[in-house]
Design a protein around this motif. Sequence first.
Motif, short mmCIF file in Angstrom:
data_model
loop_
_atom_site.label_atom_id
_atom_site.label_comp_id
_atom_site.label_asym_id
_atom_site.label_seq_id
_atom_site.Cartn_x
_atom_site.Cartn_y
_atom_site.Cartn_z
N LYS A 155 -1.42 1.98 10.24
CA LYS A 155 -1.15 3.16 10.88
C LYS A 155 -0.05 3.84 10.20
O LYS A 155 0.34 4.80 9.84
N CYS A 156 1.18 2.90 10.05
CA CYS A 156 2.40 3.24 9.37
C CYS A 156 2.19 3.91 7.85
O CYS A 156 2.64 4.73 7.76
N PHE A 157 1.32 3.06 7.25
CA PHE A 157 0.98 3.27 6.04
C PHE A 157 0.24 4.81 5.80
O PHE A 157 0.69 5.59 4.97
N SER A 158 -0.62 5.00 6.86
CA SER A 158 -1.52 6.27 6.64
C SER A 158 -0.57 7.42 6.92
O SER A 158 -0.93 8.23 6.67
N SER A 159 0.55 7.24 8.03
CA SER A 159 1.31 8.33 8.30
C SER A 159 2.59 8.58 7.42
O SER A 159 3.15 9.46 7.20
N SER A 160 2.86 7.40 6.58
CA SER A 160 4.26 7.56 5.92
C SER A 160 4.06 8.27 4.46
O SER A 160 2.92 8.23 3.62
N GLU A 161 5.10 9.05 4.45
CA GLU A 161 5.04 9.89 2.99
C GLU A 161 6.10 9.04 2.06
O GLU A 161 6.47 9.60 0.85
N GLU A 162 6.38 7.80 2.52
CA GLU A 162 7.40 7.15 1.65
C GLU A 162 6.38 6.27 0.43
O GLU A 162 5.39 6.26 0.77
N ALA A 163 7.20 5.94 -0.69
CA ALA A 163 6.48 5.34 -1.58
C ALA A 163 6.71 3.71 -1.51
O ALA A 163 7.56 3.38 -1.90
N VAL A 164 5.80 3.17 -0.90
CA VAL A 164 5.92 1.72 -0.60
C VAL A 164 4.70 0.98 -1.22
O VAL A 164 3.31 1.65 -0.82
N ILE A 165 4.83 0.00 -1.64
CA ILE A 165 3.67 -0.69 -2.48
C ILE A 165 3.76 -2.24 -1.91
O ILE A 165 4.69 -2.91 -2.46
N ILE A 166 2.81 -2.98 -1.49
CA ILE A 166 2.69 -4.40 -1.18
C ILE A 166 1.53 -4.89 -2.13
O ILE A 166 0.86 -4.31 -2.21
N THR A 167 2.23 -6.04 -2.61
CA THR A 167 1.41 -6.94 -3.67
C THR A 167 1.55 -8.30 -3.40
O THR A 167 2.55 -8.75 -2.60
N ASP A 168 0.77 -9.01 -4.08
CA ASP A 168 0.91 -10.46 -4.00
C ASP A 168 1.83 -10.84 -5.21
O ASP A 168 2.46 -9.95 -5.91
N LYS A 169 2.10 -12.15 -5.35
CA LYS A 169 3.19 -12.55 -6.40
C LYS A 169 2.84 -12.19 -7.80
O LYS A 169 3.85 -12.09 -8.77
N GLU A 170 1.65 -11.90 -8.17
CA GLU A 170 1.18 -11.52 -9.56
C GLU A 170 1.28 -10.13 -9.79
O GLU A 170 0.87 -9.82 -10.64
N GLY A 171 1.55 -9.30 -8.59
CA GLY A 171 1.58 -7.91 -8.71
C GLY A 171 0.54 -7.26 -8.36
O GLY A 171 0.35 -5.80 -8.41
N ASN A 172 -0.65 -7.97 -8.05
CA ASN A 172 -2.01 -7.29 -7.52
C ASN A 172 -1.75 -6.53 -6.13
O ASN A 172 -1.07 -7.07 -5.19
N ILE A 173 -2.18 -5.28 -6.38
CA ILE A 173 -1.93 -4.50 -5.01
C ILE A 173 -2.65 -4.86 -3.72
O ILE A 173 -3.90 -4.91 -4.00
N ILE A 174 -1.99 -4.98 -2.65
CA ILE A 174 -2.54 -5.27 -1.35
C ILE A 174 -2.65 -4.03 -0.39
O ILE A 174 -3.80 -3.86 0.05
N GLN A 175 -1.50 -3.53 -0.64
CA GLN A 175 -1.56 -2.10 0.28
C GLN A 175 -0.63 -1.08 0.02
O GLN A 175 0.35 -1.42 -0.71
N THR A 176 -0.93 0.18 0.14
CA THR A 176 -0.19 1.10 -0.28
C THR A 176 -0.04 2.23 0.79
O THR A 176 -0.77 2.36 1.53
#
Length: 567
Positions: A155-176
């Motif tokens: 919910k936070c991500f869906s409404s946020s206009e900030e640029a935030v990227i969550i990845t695993d340790k190899e950099g594979n994107i989990i959530q943005t």
Amino acid sequence: MSILTHVHSEISKYIETIAEMIDFDIYIVDDHLLRIMGTGVYSKMLGIVLPEHTSNGWVLRNKEPLVMFNPCENQICAECPMNKSDNCAKEYSVHMPIISNSNCLGVVTISSAYNDASKKRMVAEKEKLQRFIVTISKAITAFLENKVKMTALEKCFSSSEEAVIITDKEGNIIQTTNAVQRSFEGLSNIYELIPKRRESYGDDFQNSTMKLNDNLQVYRLKVAISNSEYNQIFFLKMGSKNKIEGSNSFIDKEIFLSQIVGKSEGVEELKKVVLHVAKYNSNCLILGESGTGKEMFAKLIHNISDRRDEAFMTVNCAAIPDHLLESEMFGYEPGAFTDASKKGKKGLFEIADKGTLFLDEIGDMPIYLQPKLLRAIETGKIKRIGGTKEIQLDVRFIAATNKNLSEMIKNGEFRDDLYYRLCVIPIKVPALRERTEDIIELTKYFIDKYNNKFNKHINKISEKVKKHLLIYDWPGNVRELENIIEYAVTMEKTDTLTIGSLPLSINYGSEIGFNRIQEISINDFKKQNILEHLEKYGDTVESKTKIAEELGISLTTLYRYIKKYGI
């Protein structure tokens, strides 16, 4: 609705597995004593609300575990309506509350069958079952709390206009955040956007700030999951200089332009052109050889234009068969032709309304379709196949080709009026051989990319490899370079990219480049190179295996060359 229903699918699979393991049935009631999950006989008794004065009700009220091996005789059963009506099944049971944040969300129960043998086994295995039910309860709580956290995060991500990227340790994107999703369609790994090399982040790689340029910083936060596993959170922060006018999101032109790897004069000039052209809606014609990245530049123009939140649609004029191209572009009405959909179909023109239509390989567009395309560009209107109604559209056109359209016009293969409509702003993408100073930087970029993809750790490039890469003619341009580096990273067994890891084509081809003045044939060079290696390492099977590895070919291929050249 019970909060436990949010993890129904995960818990159901889990308790089914546990029930099969311990050979007892398991069921769960929620905080209203509604049985919401169950195995065995209880799977047929879901949706039943148990009376308040039952063993489950006692556990729910007191938030304490309970072992019930004396049904009907236990004082808890005194007020139970099933006991009073003599409807109690009298099964033995072990109960455990499901606790989260001091609240009891429900009760999980392990129950015996109704026969004496099952009850005796439950008594005998009491301690084991108590350990199991504690584990089950904790697992359900963990499932639930993680679900709640993820829901809140989403919910936070869906409404946020900030640029935030969550990845695993190899950099594979989990959530943005949505801002990232809108701006970097298809991005699957953070290191496709920023450098992975440790030195880029300074001394503290774990929690650090990397400055990409004067107006863009990336803050990296390491979040431990276990002793060896962790996730990463990347926050993209920028200055105001290059923010896109009128944008409420984080979008920064420098972020997009950082995707153009290289600092050669030609590339720097190209960046300026892209920045300038993106401000306007004029049609563009991108010219360049195959593999130079024409589509990437088309997307960049779209992504930093005021159309960035609308569709970017691609028509590959060379890939779509002639007889389908018209319907793909303009769409059709129901029943317009044999096998046409009864519902009709929107064409790519309509889908791209308010956005950008990229006409790739425009030089391959059939001559008979060019007048229809010209009219659509001139009037901003189209008609579907089989339709009579004109549809008004607002589309920006960007075309690209690796062909000489001027020659095609002279030969009657391309309409000059269409050319002039498309080529309002010509953009020339230089071939890789015209920007050799970018080759090593591109090589490092692709090494980082495939290090991450293949979990390799190559951090150096041998001088001999650099010479090979710089002298090679690169007929396939950047696409060929990427393919070769992917191959080399796959084959390399050390932390240094060596000549032996390069594919044979460039390995030999580059040496020919060094020795052009000698005008030796590639076969002569291959023979000479193999002879030199045999002289250096010897003629044993082990030596030949080492030679094959160093040349980047299989042992079978080496033997074939030895036979072919009479060595």
